[in-house]
Design a protein around this motif. Structure first.
Motif, PDB file in Angstrom:
ATOM      1  N   ASP A  23       0.813  -1.223   0.000  1.00  0.00           N
ATOM      2  CA  ASP A  23       0.000   0.000   0.000  1.00  0.00           C
ATOM      3  C   ASP A  23       0.847   1.275   0.000  1.00  0.00           C
ATOM      4  OD1 ASP A  23      -2.527  -0.976  -0.237  1.00  0.00           O
ATOM      5  OD2 ASP A  23      -3.061  -0.730   1.870  1.00  0.00           O
ATOM      6  N   ARG A  24       1.803   1.358  -0.872  1.00  0.00           N
ATOM      7  CA  ARG A  24       2.653   2.539  -1.050  1.00  0.00           C
ATOM      8  C   ARG A  24       3.583   2.831   0.117  1.00  0.00           C
ATOM      9  NH1 ARG A  24      -2.415   4.927  -2.428  1.00  0.00           N
ATOM     10  NH2 ARG A  24      -2.093   6.205  -0.594  1.00  0.00           N
ATOM     11  N   HIS A  25       3.694   1.911   1.056  1.00  0.00           N
ATOM     12  CA  HIS A  25       4.624   2.060   2.171  1.00  0.00           C
ATOM     13  C   HIS A  25       5.516   0.829   2.218  1.00  0.00           C
ATOM     14  CE1 HIS A  25       2.106   5.344   3.383  1.00  0.00           C
ATOM     15  NE2 HIS A  25       1.070   4.544   3.555  1.00  0.00           N
ATOM     16  N   MET A  26       6.627   0.938   2.891  1.00  0.00           N
ATOM     17  CA  MET A  26       7.450  -0.240   3.157  1.00  0.00           C
ATOM     18  C   MET A  26       6.822  -0.936   4.357  1.00  0.00           C
ATOM     19  SD  MET A  26      10.094  -2.046   2.236  1.00  0.00           S
ATOM     20  CE  MET A  26      11.029  -0.964   1.170  1.00  0.00           C
ATOM     21  N   HIS A  27       6.698  -2.242   4.287  1.00  0.00           N
ATOM     22  CA  HIS A  27       6.077  -3.018   5.371  1.00  0.00           C
ATOM     23  C   HIS A  27       7.081  -4.038   5.893  1.00  0.00           C
ATOM     24  CE1 HIS A  27       2.593  -4.488   7.600  1.00  0.00           C
ATOM     25  NE2 HIS A  27       3.052  -5.703   7.388  1.00  0.00           N
ATOM     26  N   ILE A  28       7.223  -4.094   7.200  1.00  0.00           N
ATOM     27  CA  ILE A  28       8.081  -5.101   7.830  1.00  0.00           C
ATOM     28  C   ILE A  28       7.224  -6.341   8.055  1.00  0.00           C
ATOM     29  CG2 ILE A  28       9.389  -5.719   9.895  1.00  0.00           C
ATOM     30  CD1 ILE A  28      10.165  -2.726  10.113  1.00  0.00           C
ATOM     31  N   TYR A  29       7.608  -7.425   7.403  1.00  0.00           N
ATOM     32  CA  TYR A  29       6.864  -8.681   7.510  1.00  0.00           C
ATOM     33  C   TYR A  29       7.387  -9.581   8.619  1.00  0.00           C
ATOM     34  CZ  TYR A  29       4.522  -7.523   3.171  1.00  0.00           C
ATOM     35  OH  TYR A  29       3.758  -6.905   2.219  1.00  0.00           O
ATOM     36  N   GLU A  30       8.652  -9.502   8.897  1.00  0.00           N
ATOM     37  CA  GLU A  30       9.243 -10.371   9.930  1.00  0.00           C
ATOM     38  C   GLU A  30      10.523  -9.733  10.436  1.00  0.00           C
ATOM     39  OE1 GLU A  30       9.837 -13.227  12.630  1.00  0.00           O
ATOM     40  OE2 GLU A  30       8.065 -13.183  11.342  1.00  0.00           O
ATOM     41  N   LEU A  31      10.703  -9.803  11.743  1.00  0.00           N
ATOM     42  CA  LEU A  31      11.951  -9.420  12.397  1.00  0.00           C
ATOM     43  C   LEU A  31      12.235 -10.490  13.431  1.00  0.00           C
ATOM     44  CD1 LEU A  31      14.302  -7.568  13.314  1.00  0.00           C
ATOM     45  CD2 LEU A  31      12.641  -6.368  14.751  1.00  0.00           C
ATOM     46  N   SER A  32      13.374 -11.131  13.321  1.00  0.00           N
ATOM     47  CA  SER A  32      13.769 -12.147  14.304  1.00  0.00           C
ATOM     48  C   SER A  32      15.251 -12.019  14.592  1.00  0.00           C
ATOM     49  CB  SER A  32      13.503 -13.566  13.777  1.00  0.00           C
ATOM     50  OG  SER A  32      12.122 -13.841  13.705  1.00  0.00           O
ATOM     51  N   VAL A  33      15.577 -12.108  15.881  1.00  0.00           N
ATOM     52  CA  VAL A  33      16.966 -12.170  16.331  1.00  0.00           C
ATOM     53  C   VAL A  33      17.070 -13.388  17.237  1.00  0.00           C
ATOM     54  CG1 VAL A  33      18.795 -11.031  17.659  1.00  0.00           C
ATOM     55  CG2 VAL A  33      17.303  -9.678  16.162  1.00  0.00           C
TER      56      VAL A  33
ATOM     57  N   PRO B 164      17.709 -15.503  20.243  1.00  0.00           N
ATOM     58  CA  PRO B 164      17.797 -15.042  21.635  1.00  0.00           C
ATOM     59  C   PRO B 164      19.207 -15.054  22.220  1.00  0.00           C
ATOM     60  CG  PRO B 164      15.952 -16.531  21.368  1.00  0.00           C
ATOM     61  CD  PRO B 164      16.717 -16.554  20.069  1.00  0.00           C
ATOM     62  N   SER B 165      20.064 -15.930  21.744  1.00  0.00           N
ATOM     63  CA  SER B 165      21.428 -15.945  22.278  1.00  0.00           C
ATOM     64  C   SER B 165      22.221 -14.710  21.830  1.00  0.00           C
ATOM     65  CB  SER B 165      22.153 -17.227  21.876  1.00  0.00           C
ATOM     66  OG  SER B 165      22.313 -17.294  20.477  1.00  0.00           O
ATOM     67  N   HIS B 166      21.652 -13.929  20.918  1.00  0.00           N
ATOM     68  CA  HIS B 166      22.287 -12.685  20.468  1.00  0.00           C
ATOM     69  C   HIS B 166      21.393 -11.477  20.757  1.00  0.00           C
ATOM     70  CE1 HIS B 166      25.517 -14.852  18.428  1.00  0.00           C
ATOM     71  NE2 HIS B 166      24.575 -15.750  18.172  1.00  0.00           N
ATOM     72  N   GLY B 167      20.380 -11.687  21.598  1.00  0.00           N
ATOM     73  CA  GLY B 167      19.451 -10.625  21.936  1.00  0.00           C
ATOM     74  C   GLY B 167      20.050  -9.622  22.898  1.00  0.00           C
ATOM     75  N   LYS B 168      19.326  -8.529  23.080  1.00  0.00           N
ATOM     76  CA  LYS B 168      19.711  -7.461  24.022  1.00  0.00           C
ATOM     77  C   LYS B 168      21.030  -6.790  23.640  1.00  0.00           C
ATOM     78  CE  LYS B 168      16.466  -8.695  27.135  1.00  0.00           C
ATOM     79  NZ  LYS B 168      15.178  -8.140  26.933  1.00  0.00           N
ATOM     80  N   ARG B 169      21.323  -6.768  22.343  1.00  0.00           N
ATOM     81  CA  ARG B 169      22.546  -6.114  21.854  1.00  0.00           C
ATOM     82  C   ARG B 169      22.235  -5.018  20.828  1.00  0.00           C
ATOM     83  NH1 ARG B 169      23.919 -11.535  22.758  1.00  0.00           N
ATOM     84  NH2 ARG B 169      25.831 -11.822  23.944  1.00  0.00           N
ATOM     85  N   GLY B 170      20.948  -4.702  20.681  1.00  0.00           N
ATOM     86  CA  GLY B 170      20.556  -3.658  19.744  1.00  0.00           C
ATOM     87  C   GLY B 170      20.443  -4.106  18.303  1.00  0.00           C
ATOM     88  N   LEU B 171      20.531  -5.409  18.051  1.00  0.00           N
ATOM     89  CA  LEU B 171      20.490  -5.890  16.665  1.00  0.00           C
ATOM     90  C   LEU B 171      19.119  -5.687  16.034  1.00  0.00           C
ATOM     91  CD1 LEU B 171      22.606  -9.156  17.023  1.00  0.00           C
ATOM     92  CD2 LEU B 171      23.339  -6.906  16.172  1.00  0.00           C
ATOM     93  N   GLY B 172      18.053  -5.952  16.788  1.00  0.00           N
ATOM     94  CA  GLY B 172      16.710  -5.725  16.263  1.00  0.00           C
ATOM     95  C   GLY B 172      16.504  -4.268  15.867  1.00  0.00           C
ATOM     96  N   ARG B 173      16.932  -3.373  16.731  1.00  0.00           N
ATOM     97  CA  ARG B 173      16.813  -1.936  16.449  1.00  0.00           C
ATOM     98  C   ARG B 173      17.628  -1.558  15.208  1.00  0.00           C
ATOM     99  NH1 ARG B 173      14.770   1.698  19.572  1.00  0.00           N
ATOM    100  NH2 ARG B 173      14.861   0.263  21.342  1.00  0.00           N
ATOM    101  N   ARG B 174      18.821  -2.092  15.102  1.00  0.00           N
ATOM    102  CA  ARG B 174      19.661  -1.792  13.930  1.00  0.00           C
ATOM    103  C   ARG B 174      19.044  -2.349  12.648  1.00  0.00           C
ATOM    104  NH1 ARG B 174      25.527  -3.680  15.336  1.00  0.00           N
ATOM    105  NH2 ARG B 174      25.882  -2.988  13.191  1.00  0.00           N
TER     106      ARG B 174
END
Length: 171
Positions: free
Chosen positions: A74-84, A86-96
């Motif tokens: 619909d004329r926008h970028m859509h995020i369909y999936e984000l996965s990190v 868990p053994s690499h979580g809490k390091r800002g990777l999802g945000r990046r």
């Protein structure tokens, strides 16, 4: 460990199922065991997303440890999936990864990024709010978002806990 965010290559895609399944296991602890048991995103959809939009991966020492799928809707970028993983979580990777999709979208002339998520799970709704997204009121939904809502309902997701969010992309 050294982490990098880069555009994913087709040979990275085979790692995504393990990452997504490990990340989905966290939903069992949040009272959503049915999410933990869902099959990961299929290779066909990942490839279609890469062809129509963009797939980024977070790598740790060169190996994929997270990913994000983004494509136009619909004329926008859509995020369909984000996965990190868990053994690499809490390091800002999802945000990046989210920032990478937003930058990619902005550079291609999109004015917003949308997504669907659980509003009440800390690493979902509140996380995206911290990334600059806001929840859309139902009267703001586009036809494609409404169809996505029906699809989530058909999949048996607890629809009362789901929401659509949008981030405006400033020039």
């Amino acid at each position: 460990m050294t982490y990098e965010i880069r555009q994913a290559r087709p040979d990275d895609f085979r790692h995504f199922g393990v990452i997504e399944s490990a990340a989905a296991a966290l939903f069992a602890d949040a009272g959503l065991p049915e999410i933990a048991s869902h099959e990961p995103t299929g290779l066909e959809f990942i490839e279609a997303t890469a062809n129509a939009g963009v797939v980024f991966t977070a790598t740790g020492n060169g190996m994929p440890v997270g990913f994000i799928l983004g494509a136009p809707l619909d004329r926008h970028m859509h995020i369909y999936e984000l996965s990190v993983h868990p053994s690499h979580g809490k390091r800002g990777l999802g945000r990046r990864l989210v920032e990478a999709v937003c930058t990619h979208a902005r550079e291609r002339g999109f004015d917003a990024v949308t997504l669907s998520t659980f509003r009440d799970i800390p690493w979902n709704g509140p996380f995206y709010v911290s990334c600059g997204f806001r929840e859309l009121a139902r009267n703001e939904w586009t036809p494609a978002l409404l169809l996505a809502h029906y699809r989530e309902e058909d999949l048996g997701l607890p629809i009362e806990r789901r929401c659509f969010m949008r981030k405006e992309l400033a020039e």
